[in-house]
Design an enzyme around this catalytic site. Structure first.
Site, mmCIF file in Angstrom:
data_model
loop_
_atom_site.group_PDB
_atom_site.id
_atom_site.type_symbol
_atom_site.label_atom_id
_atom_site.label_comp_id
_atom_site.label_asym_id
_atom_site.label_seq_id
_atom_site.Cartn_x
_atom_site.Cartn_y
_atom_site.Cartn_z
ATOM 1 N N SER A 90 -1.701 2.326 10.420
ATOM 2 C CA SER A 90 -0.873 3.163 11.301
ATOM 3 C C SER A 90 -0.814 2.695 12.752
ATOM 4 O O SER A 90 0.223 2.836 13.394
ATOM 5 C CB SER A 90 -1.353 4.612 11.266
ATOM 6 O OG SER A 90 -1.159 5.145 9.989
ATOM 7 N N ASP A 142 -4.891 10.644 16.530
ATOM 8 C CA ASP A 142 -4.866 9.633 15.467
ATOM 9 C C ASP A 142 -3.861 8.531 15.844
ATOM 10 O O ASP A 142 -3.060 8.680 16.770
ATOM 11 C CB ASP A 142 -4.477 10.314 14.142
ATOM 12 C CG ASP A 142 -4.904 9.489 12.929
ATOM 13 O OD1 ASP A 142 -5.460 8.396 13.106
ATOM 14 O OD2 ASP A 142 -4.673 9.962 11.796
ATOM 15 N N HIS A 316 3.887 2.988 6.610
ATOM 16 C CA HIS A 316 3.465 2.123 5.505
ATOM 17 C C HIS A 316 3.373 2.994 4.275
ATOM 18 O O HIS A 316 3.418 4.224 4.372
ATOM 19 C CB HIS A 316 2.098 1.478 5.791
ATOM 20 C CG HIS A 316 1.060 2.477 6.172
ATOM 21 N ND1 HIS A 316 0.498 3.356 5.269
ATOM 22 C CD2 HIS A 316 0.532 2.807 7.376
ATOM 23 C CE1 HIS A 316 -0.344 4.148 5.897
ATOM 24 N NE2 HIS A 316 -0.338 3.857 7.186
HETATM 25 ZN ZN LIG Z 1 -3.835 5.542 5.853
#
Ligand SMILES: [Zn+2]
Length: 459
Positions: A90, A142, A316
């Site tokens: 990410s 995140d 992804h």
């Molecule tokens: Zn992941």
């Protein structure tokens, strides 16, 4: 009189030019975007989309909003390899979307050696005095939300991400991982003893912690921290006071649309990825559907504000999800068992917490029966307990017992998983509104940055 008439004609002509239809798009679309809503389904590959599409059409009897977006807008196949790998994560993927440059795994919007910050689309829109927002069901610190308003050499430095997001002055911040905003004395992770929640209040943010507070919050800067860790999976959310992603998106758009210079917001379905890491089909589908509702909120907003570019994509694929064909007792193609998936009441994470460390086969049978209404055989339960599949390939299967569980559930749910990490599966990019005509064919995720930049005329 003559002058008034010619002025009127000039105005009519100007309006006509500003709303000239774009090639292949029937509706009249403004030429320049005032707002950009970027929605990222973290881990959402083609099979996650397909699973949610079948579930939505056949169980919920309605089409996905993402399908509507694809029908009315443009869609492209999207590649996402990074500077250092074919399979990305990410930080690199979101960094590539945010900056248009190739990134390295784990580095948040910086050059590969972690020494130089790379300017992001959100920084560019701030220079234009546009409002900004970051919304996720994962942690607000995140990697995906981090990549738009922070620069750190290592994505795990979430204490710095929290600091930088507030220093940036992002108008709307909503998600989980409150732990990175609080000192250790208040249950947080911060070693510097700072309380960023108090600091945010002093800087003019309204701080909210649940769905009701979110709803009641006034206009102006908002910091929504709804969980010390990640927000819960959609499938487990009914037992909590957490808002849905759609509720957060709705409030974010209400607040951000108050800025007359427009806004940029990134809204992430952050837990699609986490469910797929655990090979949990039902939780993956439910979080993809929750993401789809947020896409619906964005599309409804764009309907009223046609100068809004709405983009939907993923960073992804996670899990190598595949919708397999055959059941245990038939060679004919049947596909995913939607009724069995509809009966699931709990995420794998919740079930795992119930059966504890090193569960017995009997305990696994009990918990799976409670959470999924499925009667595992003794053999199947023993396969889950021994976790022998994970041991054969520990780097691709990282969660104890859960790939083994997904494996024995294959004939029940008819969903297979190639990994418990990310894969290089191609993704899609779909969009509508000003600038969306540039979407089509085979693209790379660095192109998403250029599409946004050109739509906003940020030159
Ligand atoms: Zn992941």
């Amino acid at each position: 009189m003559k002058t008034r008439l010619s002025r009127l004609l000039v105005c009519v002509f100007a309006l006509f030019v500003a709303y000239l239809p774009l090639e292949g798009q029937a509706e009249q679309i403004p030429l320049r975007a005032r707002n950009v809503i970027l929605l990222i389904g973290d881990g959402m590959g083609p099979s996650h989309f397909a699973a949610a599409w079948h579930y939505s059409n056949r169980v919920l009897n309605r089409d996905l909003r993402m399908s509507g977006l694809m029908k009315s807008g443009r869609t492209a196949l999207l590649m996402n390899d990074s500077a250092d790998a074919i399979v990305t994560e990410s930080a690199a993927a979101a960094g590539q979307i945010a900056t248009g440059q190739l990134m390295t795994a784990g580095v948040v919007s910086m050059t590969a050696d972690g020494s130089v910050p790379v300017k992001t689309i959100m920084e560019m829109t701030r220079e234009r005095k546009m409002a900004s927002g970051l919304v996720t069901t994962s942690g607000i610190t995140d990697a995906t939300p981090a990549a738009f308003a922070a620069h750190v050499p290592n994505r795990s430095d979430e204490n710095s991400v929290a600091e930088q997001q507030l220093k940036f002055g992002v108008d709307v911040l909503m998600g989980g991982r409150k732990q990175f905003f609080l000192p250790a004395s208040e249950g947080g992770q911060r070693k510097d003893n700072r309380n960023l929640v108090e600091e945010a209040k002093n800087a003019g943010y309204t701080v909210v912690g649940n769905s009701a507070e979110l709803k009641a919050a006034p206009a102006g800067k908002i910091l929504g921290l709804f969980n010390m860790g990640n927000m819960v999976y959609e499938i487990d959310r009914a037992q909590t006071a957490e808002p849905s992603l759609a509720e957060m998106a709705d409030k974010a758009l209400q607040i951000l649309s108050g800025n007359r210079n427009g806004f940029f917001v990134m809204i992430e379905g952050g837990r699609i990825d986490h469910a797929a890491h655990r090979n949990d089909a039902a939780a993956t589908i439910r979080d993809t559907l929750a993401f789809d509702e947020a896409v619906g909120v964005a599309m409804d907003f764009a309907m009223k504000h046609p100068d809004t570019l709405v983009l939907v994509t993923a960073d992804h694929e996670t899990g190598g999800m595949s919708l397999i064909g055959n059941s245990k007792d038939s060679k004919s193609y049947v596909g995913m068992d939607l009724q069995a998936i509809a009966k699931v009441q709990a995420s794998f994470q919740t079930m795992e917490a119930k059966w504890g460390k090193q569960p017995t086969p009997e305990r696994i049978q009990e918990v799976v029966k409670q959470g999924m209404d499925i009667d595992l055989t003794e053999d199947e339960a023993r396969t889950v307990a021994s976790d022998s599949i994970k041991k054969l390939d520990p780097y691709n299967y990282s969660c104890d017992n859960l790939h083994s569980l997904a494996f024995v559930l294959r004939p029940y749910l008819r969903v297979g998983w190639g990994s418990q990490t990310h894969t290089a599966s191609p993704l899609f990019l779909a969009g509508q509104g000003p600038g969306a005509k540039r979407i089509g064919g085979l693209m790379h995720n660095t192109d998403v940055f250029r599409i946004m930049k050109m739509a906003l005329r940020l030159d």
